[in-house]
Structures are given as C-alpha cells and as structure tokens.
Design a protein around this motif. Structure first.
Motif, short mmCIF file in Angstrom:
data_model
loop_
_atom_site.label_atom_id
_atom_site.label_comp_id
_atom_site.label_asym_id
_atom_site.label_seq_id
_atom_site.Cartn_x
_atom_site.Cartn_y
_atom_site.Cartn_z
N THR A 95 0.69 -1.30 -0.12
CA THR A 95 0.12 0.01 0.12
C THR A 95 0.85 1.23 0.09
OG1 THR A 95 -1.86 -1.12 1.23
CG2 THR A 95 -1.74 1.41 1.26
N PHE A 96 1.74 1.23 0.80
CA PHE A 96 2.71 2.25 0.87
C PHE A 96 3.59 2.52 -0.58
CE2 PHE A 96 7.05 4.28 1.70
CZ PHE A 96 6.62 5.56 2.38
N ILE A 105 3.89 9.09 -10.62
CA ILE A 105 3.32 8.91 -11.77
C ILE A 105 1.94 10.19 -12.07
CG2 ILE A 105 3.53 6.65 -12.05
CD1 ILE A 105 0.65 6.15 -11.81
N LEU A 106 1.65 10.64 -11.10
CA LEU A 106 0.31 11.51 -11.04
C LEU A 106 0.51 12.71 -12.11
CD1 LEU A 106 -2.54 12.16 -10.28
CD2 LEU A 106 -1.60 13.24 -8.30
N PRO A 107 1.81 13.41 -12.04
CA PRO A 107 2.22 14.50 -12.83
C PRO A 107 2.29 14.07 -14.25
CG PRO A 107 3.53 14.55 -11.08
CD PRO A 107 2.89 13.41 -10.98
N TYR A 108 2.69 12.96 -14.58
CA TYR A 108 3.04 12.59 -16.00
C TYR A 108 1.63 11.86 -16.81
CZ TYR A 108 7.58 13.26 -13.86
OH TYR A 108 8.71 13.58 -13.31
N LEU A 109 1.02 11.02 -15.79
CA LEU A 109 -0.17 10.47 -16.59
C LEU A 109 -1.41 11.25 -16.30
CD1 LEU A 109 0.45 6.80 -15.49
CD2 LEU A 109 1.12 7.91 -17.80
N GLY A 110 -1.27 12.08 -15.38
CA GLY A 110 -2.62 12.89 -15.16
C GLY A 110 -3.66 12.10 -14.07
N PHE A 118 -4.06 3.41 -9.55
CA PHE A 118 -3.70 3.12 -8.13
C PHE A 118 -4.82 2.68 -7.39
CE2 PHE A 118 -5.09 5.02 -3.99
CZ PHE A 118 -3.77 4.65 -3.35
N LEU A 119 -6.14 2.83 -7.72
CA LEU A 119 -7.32 2.06 -7.19
C LEU A 119 -7.41 0.59 -7.49
CD1 LEU A 119 -10.16 4.59 -7.77
CD2 LEU A 119 -9.15 4.27 -5.69
N ALA A 138 -11.51 -3.84 -11.89
CA ALA A 138 -11.32 -2.62 -12.99
C ALA A 138 -12.61 -1.59 -13.23
CB ALA A 138 -10.80 -3.39 -14.33
N ILE A 139 -13.61 -2.43 -13.32
CA ILE A 139 -14.97 -1.52 -13.38
C ILE A 139 -14.81 -0.42 -12.12
CG2 ILE A 139 -17.35 -1.77 -13.33
CD1 ILE A 139 -16.98 -4.47 -14.67
N VAL A 140 -14.80 -0.81 -11.17
CA VAL A 140 -14.89 -0.26 -9.77
C VAL A 140 -13.90 0.91 -9.89
CG1 VAL A 140 -14.50 0.06 -7.30
CG2 VAL A 140 -15.81 -1.71 -8.14
N ALA A 141 -12.62 0.84 -10.27
CA ALA A 141 -11.64 1.93 -10.45
C ALA A 141 -12.00 2.91 -11.45
CB ALA A 141 -10.37 1.17 -10.76
N VAL A 142 -12.48 2.46 -12.69
CA VAL A 142 -12.88 3.28 -13.70
C VAL A 142 -14.21 3.99 -13.22
CG1 VAL A 142 -13.83 3.42 -16.31
CG2 VAL A 142 -11.75 1.82 -15.60
N VAL A 143 -15.17 3.63 -12.74
CA VAL A 143 -16.42 4.23 -12.35
C VAL A 143 -16.04 5.14 -11.19
CG1 VAL A 143 -18.58 4.09 -11.11
CG2 VAL A 143 -17.77 2.34 -13.01
N PHE A 144 -15.12 4.76 -10.39
CA PHE A 144 -15.17 5.48 -9.06
C PHE A 144 -14.25 6.98 -9.79
CE2 PHE A 144 -12.42 7.43 -5.75
CZ PHE A 144 -13.45 7.85 -4.92
N THR A 145 -13.43 6.74 -10.50
CA THR A 145 -12.36 7.84 -11.17
C THR A 145 -13.11 8.74 -11.96
OG1 THR A 145 -10.44 6.21 -11.04
CG2 THR A 145 -10.34 8.24 -12.55
N ILE A 146 -14.04 8.46 -12.63
CA ILE A 146 -14.96 9.20 -13.40
C ILE A 146 -15.90 10.01 -12.68
CG2 ILE A 146 -16.77 9.10 -15.03
CD1 ILE A 146 -15.41 6.70 -16.55
N ILE A 147 -16.45 9.44 -11.60
CA ILE A 147 -17.29 10.07 -10.46
C ILE A 147 -16.46 11.26 -9.69
CG2 ILE A 147 -18.53 9.93 -8.49
CD1 ILE A 147 -19.61 7.19 -9.42
#
Length: 171
Positions: A95-96, A105-110, A118-119, A138-147
């Motif tokens: 987790t760490f 990776i956040l500044p490079y991948l957005g 990450f999720l 994968a579905i949970v990660a995509v849906v939560f990220t979009i929300i």
C-alpha cells in the motif's frame, strides 16, 4: 492497592490518537490558509472545502482512536496483543509503495489514468486472494475515477493534473 505498569502496547492507540489529532488540527489550520480565486458566481465550494472536510474527518477519527485507547487501558483482562501476520505486513508495504508510485506518476499520466491504476492496485492488494475478481476491480476503479473527476473538475471547478486522457476530452 495495585500498581499498574503502562506499556507502549497498552497505550499505543491513545498515543497515536493524540498525535493524529494534533496533526489534524495543524492540517485544518493550513487548509484554511489555501488561497482561493475570486468567483464569477457565488458558491459554497472553493479550494478549501475538500481539505477542510478531510481535516475534520481525521479529527473525528482521531477522537475515536483516543476513546478506544482509553477504553483499552481500562481493560484488565490480560488478553494478549495480536501480532501482525506476514500477509498484513506485506499489504502495508505494498500500500505504501502504491501510494508513492501514485504520487510519482500523477504529474505525468494525469489524474484519470494514475487514479485508475492506483485504485485497481489498491483494491487488489487489500482483497483476499480467494475472492479476487479483477474485472470487477477494474470496473470499480474506472467508475469511481470518473465520478471523482466529474465531482472535482465540473462540480467543484477544481483543476486536476492533466494527462493524455484529459487532453483528449478537453479538460
């Protein structure tokens, strides 16, 4: 009259709760110092709202931990303290590592790509091996990220780190 010896194991929740409460107060003070930009339309939402809410949540959870620590110190049943298993230690380490990788990776991948990765990784790390369903994760990660993206970028009008997907959709 009996004399009780307080060990770190008996009062660690209390100590951790006090430290976290102090950190949450410092975090709240700093969150209130975030500069906000003038708004064209009056709104309750600004760049201070989410950090302030997170600081309040941390303070509440810290108080709960302090209460739990006080209750634990009052117990005299002599029950043994459970040790962390190797699986738990590995989960904490992974987790760490995932959090550090996310920050890198956040500044490079957005926001969108890095949050999805990450999720997905975090859900996989924390789920028991026998109950892993990668498609569902994968579905949970995509849906939560979009929300989350819609809530921050459109609902709260906050800028998020841009990457290739944000460039494609024009945000």
């Amino acid at each position: 009259m009996s004399t009780k010896k307080l060990s770190f194991k008996k009062c660690r929740d209390l100590i951790l709760g006090i430290v976290l409460l102090a950190l949450s107060i410092a975090y709240l003070v700093m969150a209130r110092q975030i500069k906000t930009r003038p708004k064209m339309v009056p709104s309750y939402a600004n760049s201070q709202i989410i950090p302030t809410l997170l600081g309040i949540l941390l303070a509440i959870l810290s108080i709960c931990l302090i209460y739990q620590g006080i209750r634990g110190m009052k117990k005299e049943d002599g029950s043994p303290v459970q040790k962390m298993s190797k699986v738990d230690l590995l989960s904490v380490a992974l987790t760490f590592a995932a959090m550090v990788l996310y920050i890198i990776i956040l500044p490079y991948l957005g926001f969108i790509l890095s949050t999805m990765v990450f999720l997905f990784a975090q859900i996989t790390i924390l789920s028991p091996k026998e109950k892993r369903n990668l498609l569902l994760f994968a579905i949970v990660a995509v849906v939560f990220t979009i929300i989350a993206f819609i809530a921050f970028r459109i609902g709260l009008s906050q800028m998020l780190p841009r990457g290739p997907i944000e460039a494609l959709i024009g945000y």
